[in-house]
Design an enzyme around this catalytic site. Structure first.
Site, short mmCIF file in Angstrom:
data_model
loop_
_atom_site.label_atom_id
_atom_site.label_comp_id
_atom_site.label_asym_id
_atom_site.label_seq_id
_atom_site.Cartn_x
_atom_site.Cartn_y
_atom_site.Cartn_z
N ASP A 112 0.85 -1.26 -0.04
CA ASP A 112 0.01 0.02 0.06
C ASP A 112 0.97 1.41 -0.13
O ASP A 112 1.39 1.86 0.88
CB ASP A 112 -0.84 0.05 1.15
CG ASP A 112 -1.90 1.22 1.30
OD1 ASP A 112 -1.84 1.78 0.27
OD2 ASP A 112 -2.78 1.29 2.06
N ASP A 338 -0.81 5.44 -7.00
CA ASP A 338 -1.29 4.57 -5.65
C ASP A 338 -1.73 3.28 -6.04
O ASP A 338 -2.38 2.81 -6.84
CB ASP A 338 -2.77 5.21 -5.12
CG ASP A 338 -3.07 4.59 -3.88
OD1 ASP A 338 -2.47 3.88 -3.22
OD2 ASP A 338 -4.50 4.56 -3.55
#
Length: 466
Positions: A112, A338
């Protein structure tokens, strides 16, 4: 947590003593796909992921707004971890296997780049009401049980006290409660799509494997010992590997040891189950020296996100009329890369320009209605077979242009159905380049020089698309 459509990876870190390592070595982690779930349609998975994407994006935007209001290590060997996609499991992450503690135990963590807390499902002083450990962390069939980190059995586990300056001023989502000066620093970490994790902060070690096959301890990591987690994002994983930018993330510790560089390569989200990408800390031997690049915008007020400097987007060779303010982080816009968001989310002015340009090129292909996508097409028709999907290019400030494969923005959502794979967010707002648009590229984050280098690749060693 977050994440939504098909792609995600597993980091692998092995355990053993720390021998000397050669100057040409590096660390690579392999990315693995999770097994297929049964009884869940591709469209239902996409709907769940898109819903999570939107919630995640709202939280990212809120965090950015809050932080805007506030305010040399020589080259070395590298480590590499395999990364697996979590496609068709009902989640939208990539997973990596990480070995934590002493003796080291393997855990399956979500990769992440939008997070600054690395954590694992954990039992400390027997307090955590955690599920029983699973013997399978290798991606076997069926839904796996969580593996629990027993902190009391790790010789390197050191809780961080709630009275420390680190707890009071630096750690994300630390709580103000402090029963005694020696009590552990507690956290309540909230994720963009509504998931959360609660536990205590600690110092711990990870055992990693260098590219030359040697192993070493990566010491001084700040991790979360999570006793309670809520949300569907963690169903198939034991925790999260924080790859966000910041002073106390896994990235900050690993890149300090391996030359201020890290990179990853995500395999196609529909590739075979045994296909793996990789997460590398240190120089990536598969990246060309003169690969295209973009400027990384790394500022404390923007942490933990990786902002990139975008100049514009073109479709079918024509530069779209998108206001420059959409790409300006100082005027409420900007764009981030992301790994935890699936679809690419564009601020409304950019979204309208992009989908209008693409849909105009597909005007002869029959439309179908599939919520929540705005533009979907019956791709089994003769008109579809005779239609060329227009090319799309993201132009970065500098020397870099990203021209993703067409399957990365006209995506398969059901048998015979393709949809334009972008989502929108109100303006002003931050745009997010999701992992589907990133697939089949090596992305290298040069934190020292604030550059993002990238190159097409199918993520196997030495293989590139030209």
């Amino acid at each position: 947590m977050h994440r939504f459509i098909l792609l995600f990876f597993l980091l692998i870190l092995s355990s053993a003593p720390v021998p000397a390592f050669s100057a040409g070595s590096h660390l690579r982690l392999t990315l693995h796909r999770r097994p297929e779930s049964t009884g869940i349609s591709r469209l239902e998975i996409l709907r769940t992921m898109i819903h999570g994407d939107r919630r995640r994006h709202r939280m990212i935007s809120d965090k950015i707004r809050r932080r805007r209001r506030v305010c040399s290590v020589p080259p070395s060997p590298a480590i590499e971890m395999p990364v697996w996609s979590g496609a068709y499991t009902g989640t939208g992450q990539y997973f990596v296997r990480v070995r934590l503690g002493t003796p080291a135990k393997p855990f399956l963590l979500v990769t992440d780049t939008g997070s600054d807390l690395t954590w694992v499902t954990c039992r400390y002083h027997g307090r955590a009401d955690s599920p029983a450990p699973s013997p399978d962390v290798n991606g076997g069939g069926g839904r796996r049980s969580k593996r629990v980190f027993n902190a009391d059995l790790s010789r390197s586990f050191r809780p961080i006290s709630c009275s420390s300056d680190l707890c009071r001023t630096e750690l994300p989502f630390s709580l103000s409660t402090c029963p005694t000066p020696a009590s552990p620093c507690a956290y309540d970490y909230q994720y963009a799509e509504g998931s959360s994790a609660q536990g205590i902060f600690a110092n711990e070690s990870a055992t990693v494997e260098l590219l030359n096959g040697h192993r070493m301890k990566l010491k001084g990591l700040i991790i979360g010992c999570t006793s309670t987690s809520v949300g569907s994002s963690f169903i198939s994983a034991d925790g999260v590997l924080a790859l966000g930018y910041g002073p106390n993330t896994f990235v900050s510790r690993a890149t300090a040891k391996f030359g201020n560089l890290f990179s990853y390569c995500f395999v196609d989200h529909l590739s075979p189950r045994n296909a793996t990408g990789h997460l590398t800390f240190g120089p990536n031997p598969d990246l060309f020296p003169h690969s295209p690049s973009a400027r990384l915008i790394l500022e404390p007020k923007l942490q933990p996100f990786y902002y990139i400097s975008v100049a514009g987007i073109s479709v079918a060779g024509e530069l779209l009329r998108i206001p420059a303010s959409v790409w300006n982080d100082s005027s409420g816009g900007g764009a981030i890369l992301d790994s935890g968001t699936t679809l690419t989310i564009l601020a409304e002015p950019a979204y309208k320009a992009v989908v209008s340009a693409i849909s105009t090129q597909l005007i002869n292909v029959p439309r179908v209605e599939i919520d929540p996508f705005e533009y979907c097409y019956n791709w089994t028709t003769a008109a579809a077979a005779a239609t060329a999907v227009p090319g799309l290019t993201v132009h970065f400030t500098g020397s870099g242009n990203l021209t993703p494969p067409r399957k990365s923005y006209l995506i398969d959502v059901a048998d015979g159905v393709k949809c334009i794979g972008f989502s929108s967010t109100p303006w002003p707002g931050v745009s997010t380049i999701g992992n589907i648009l990133q697939q089949e590229h090596i992305w290298e984050f040069d934190l020292k020089n604030q550059r993002l280098r990238f190159h097409p690749s199918n993520c196997t060693e030495g293989s590139f698309y030209h």
